[in-house]
Design a protein around this motif. Sequence first.
Motif, PDB file in Angstrom:
ATOM      1  N   ALA A   1      -5.434 -54.626 -28.452  1.00  0.00           N
ATOM      2  CA  ALA A   1      -4.711 -53.758 -27.522  1.00  0.00           C
ATOM      3  C   ALA A   1      -5.144 -52.302 -27.625  1.00  0.00           C
ATOM      4  O   ALA A   1      -5.165 -51.571 -26.637  1.00  0.00           O
ATOM      5  CB  ALA A   1      -3.211 -53.861 -27.770  1.00  0.00           C
TER       6      ALA A   1
ATOM      7  N   THR B   1      -1.273 -55.131 -18.109  1.00  0.00           N
ATOM      8  CA  THR B   1      -1.074 -56.563 -18.344  1.00  0.00           C
ATOM      9  C   THR B   1       0.354 -56.865 -18.778  1.00  0.00           C
ATOM     10  O   THR B   1       0.984 -57.808 -18.279  1.00  0.00           O
ATOM     11  CB  THR B   1      -2.051 -57.071 -19.435  1.00  0.00           C
ATOM     12  OG1 THR B   1      -3.387 -56.762 -19.052  1.00  0.00           O
ATOM     13  CG2 THR B   1      -1.920 -58.565 -19.626  1.00  0.00           C
TER      14      THR B   1
ATOM     15  N   GLU C   1      -5.073 -59.943 -24.685  1.00  0.00           N
ATOM     16  CA  GLU C   1      -5.419 -58.552 -24.983  1.00  0.00           C
ATOM     17  C   GLU C   1      -6.880 -58.303 -24.629  1.00  0.00           C
ATOM     18  O   GLU C   1      -7.673 -59.249 -24.562  1.00  0.00           O
ATOM     19  CB  GLU C   1      -5.197 -58.258 -26.472  1.00  0.00           C
ATOM     20  CG  GLU C   1      -3.751 -58.322 -26.910  1.00  0.00           C
ATOM     21  CD  GLU C   1      -3.572 -57.906 -28.362  1.00  0.00           C
ATOM     22  OE1 GLU C   1      -4.448 -57.189 -28.902  1.00  0.00           O
ATOM     23  OE2 GLU C   1      -2.557 -58.289 -28.975  1.00  0.00           O
TER      24      GLU C   1
ATOM     25  N   THR D   1      -4.012 -52.843 -21.277  1.00  0.00           N
ATOM     26  CA  THR D   1      -2.945 -53.557 -21.983  1.00  0.00           C
ATOM     27  C   THR D   1      -1.589 -53.248 -21.364  1.00  0.00           C
ATOM     28  O   THR D   1      -0.763 -54.149 -21.152  1.00  0.00           O
ATOM     29  CB  THR D   1      -2.930 -53.183 -23.479  1.00  0.00           C
ATOM     30  OG1 THR D   1      -4.210 -53.456 -24.047  1.00  0.00           O
ATOM     31  CG2 THR D   1      -1.872 -53.976 -24.233  1.00  0.00           C
ATOM     32  N   TYR D   2      -1.348 -51.971 -21.060  1.00  0.00           N
ATOM     33  CA  TYR D   2      -0.077 -51.581 -20.438  1.00  0.00           C
ATOM     34  C   TYR D   2       0.111 -52.291 -19.094  1.00  0.00           C
ATOM     35  O   TYR D   2       1.205 -52.778 -18.780  1.00  0.00           O
ATOM     36  CB  TYR D   2      -0.027 -50.066 -20.216  1.00  0.00           C
ATOM     37  CG  TYR D   2      -0.137 -49.232 -21.468  1.00  0.00           C
ATOM     38  CD1 TYR D   2       0.441 -49.649 -22.663  1.00  0.00           C
ATOM     39  CD2 TYR D   2      -0.816 -48.008 -21.467  1.00  0.00           C
ATOM     40  CE1 TYR D   2       0.337 -48.878 -23.815  1.00  0.00           C
ATOM     41  CE2 TYR D   2      -0.922 -47.233 -22.611  1.00  0.00           C
ATOM     42  CZ  TYR D   2      -0.348 -47.675 -23.789  1.00  0.00           C
ATOM     43  OH  TYR D   2      -0.449 -46.909 -24.926  1.00  0.00           O
TER      44      TYR D   2
ATOM     45  N   TYR E   1       4.231 -48.011 -24.740  1.00  0.00           N
ATOM     46  CA  TYR E   1       4.385 -48.971 -23.640  1.00  0.00           C
ATOM     47  C   TYR E   1       5.401 -48.480 -22.627  1.00  0.00           C
ATOM     48  O   TYR E   1       5.166 -48.527 -21.412  1.00  0.00           O
ATOM     49  CB  TYR E   1       4.826 -50.329 -24.185  1.00  0.00           C
ATOM     50  CG  TYR E   1       3.716 -51.139 -24.820  1.00  0.00           C
ATOM     51  CD1 TYR E   1       2.869 -51.922 -24.048  1.00  0.00           C
ATOM     52  CD2 TYR E   1       3.510 -51.115 -26.195  1.00  0.00           C
ATOM     53  CE1 TYR E   1       1.850 -52.666 -24.631  1.00  0.00           C
ATOM     54  CE2 TYR E   1       2.494 -51.849 -26.789  1.00  0.00           C
ATOM     55  CZ  TYR E   1       1.667 -52.624 -25.996  1.00  0.00           C
ATOM     56  OH  TYR E   1       0.658 -53.349 -26.571  1.00  0.00           O
TER      57      TYR E   1
ATOM     58  N   ARG F   1      -3.119 -48.932 -32.648  1.00  0.00           N
ATOM     59  CA  ARG F   1      -2.448 -49.846 -31.731  1.00  0.00           C
ATOM     60  C   ARG F   1      -1.245 -49.158 -31.075  1.00  0.00           C
ATOM     61  O   ARG F   1      -0.513 -48.430 -31.726  1.00  0.00           O
ATOM     62  CB  ARG F   1      -1.992 -51.093 -32.493  1.00  0.00           C
ATOM     63  CG  ARG F   1      -1.574 -52.251 -31.590  1.00  0.00           C
ATOM     64  CD  ARG F   1      -1.276 -53.487 -32.407  1.00  0.00           C
ATOM     65  NE  ARG F   1      -0.828 -54.567 -31.546  1.00  0.00           N
ATOM     66  CZ  ARG F   1      -1.634 -55.436 -30.951  1.00  0.00           C
ATOM     67  NH1 ARG F   1      -2.941 -55.352 -31.154  1.00  0.00           N
ATOM     68  NH2 ARG F   1      -1.158 -56.382 -30.172  1.00  0.00           N
TER      69      ARG F   1
ATOM     70  N   LYS G   1      -6.106 -49.405 -24.115  1.00  0.00           N
ATOM     71  CA  LYS G   1      -4.650 -49.318 -23.997  1.00  0.00           C
ATOM     72  C   LYS G   1      -4.174 -49.401 -22.553  1.00  0.00           C
ATOM     73  O   LYS G   1      -3.171 -50.056 -22.250  1.00  0.00           O
ATOM     74  CB  LYS G   1      -4.151 -48.017 -24.642  1.00  0.00           C
ATOM     75  CG  LYS G   1      -4.353 -47.961 -26.144  1.00  0.00           C
ATOM     76  CD  LYS G   1      -3.796 -46.676 -26.734  1.00  0.00           C
ATOM     77  CE  LYS G   1      -4.039 -46.603 -28.231  1.00  0.00           C
ATOM     78  NZ  LYS G   1      -3.495 -45.375 -28.836  1.00  0.00           N
TER      79      LYS G   1
ATOM     80  N   LEU H   1       1.904 -60.907 -27.500  1.00  0.00           N
ATOM     81  CA  LEU H   1       0.526 -60.459 -27.335  1.00  0.00           C
ATOM     82  C   LEU H   1      -0.389 -61.261 -28.255  1.00  0.00           C
ATOM     83  O   LEU H   1       0.030 -61.727 -29.311  1.00  0.00           O
ATOM     84  CB  LEU H   1       0.397 -58.961 -27.605  1.00  0.00           C
ATOM     85  CG  LEU H   1       0.530 -58.069 -26.358  1.00  0.00           C
ATOM     86  CD1 LEU H   1       1.942 -58.098 -25.789  1.00  0.00           C
ATOM     87  CD2 LEU H   1       0.121 -56.643 -26.673  1.00  0.00           C
TER      88      LEU H   1
END
Length: 317
Positions: free
Chosen positions: A271, A281, A266, A278-279, A73, A67, A275, A216
């Motif tokens: 996540a 979002t 997610e 996810t970043y 991030y 994760r 990845k 999240l």
Amino acid sequence: MEYLEFELPIKELQEQLERASKIGEESDVDVTNTCKQIEKKLEDTKKEIYKNLTPWQRVQLSRHPNRPYTMDYIRAICGDTFLELHGDRNFKDDKAMVGGLGKIGDQSYMFIGQQKGYNTKTRQYRNFGMANPEGYRKALRLMKMAEKFGVPVVTLIDTPGAYPGMEAEERGQGEAIARNILEMTRLEVPIIVVIIGEGASGGALGIGVGDSVLMLENTWYSVISPESCSSILWRSWEYKEQAAEALKLTATDMKKLKLIDQIVKEPLGGAHSDKDSTYVTVSKAIEKAYGDLKNLSPSDLVDKRMGKYAEMGVFKS
């Protein structure tokens, strides 16, 4: 790729798909239809597993070793614009708490968050994401700096708790966290909190007071971890699943209780399964949250924030 116990059916299908593809590459056998069937079954299995996750399974996903962590991030969202700042100007630089200035688009933010390690060496270096008092004092110093220059604050929460060692208590762990909570309630710039992994105890609350609190989908937020709760109530860690259920620690529970403002979806599988998306979002969620707050005056920001937290836990008949 590492798989959790409840993800083993996915692992088996993934291995079947890889074997079928390899057979197709190494021979003249047409495996197109076979691969399509396995892919369809794999997708259906993923949907079935992830739509019925228990609270304990979400806790496990929040701790998945693949994760993304705070610095992942920040680097993905800010790119080369991020400038890390160090030290509390009192004792030392806490490696479990990171922070600095970065940009999303043309807007500058002060990013602060707990950082975990990727292997044994870096986990020890980062103290497993458990900050000492100097970490919280560093975070407060950066928040005050952001306030001075009118820069919004973004905090990323991912910690099993504040460091409980004797030396941390000697240096005022409780006071440092309490001071942060007090100062964050009256900080005169927007504060956006994003829970990206574990949100445990006062360690999370020390950077967790915000105008907009985002969580999240596969994370948890609670006064205590399921294992610790189980060990206190049942004198054993065996009841951690029951504890996770009783604690109401999932994003859905937090939203129902009005303790957070938004659940950030997610990708299917968590996540770590995608990845990059996810970043994107999370970045968009931060921008949207700031857009809703940027036109409020400092006094309105503080009044609204204080009112929001004052209403928590109040029952109206």
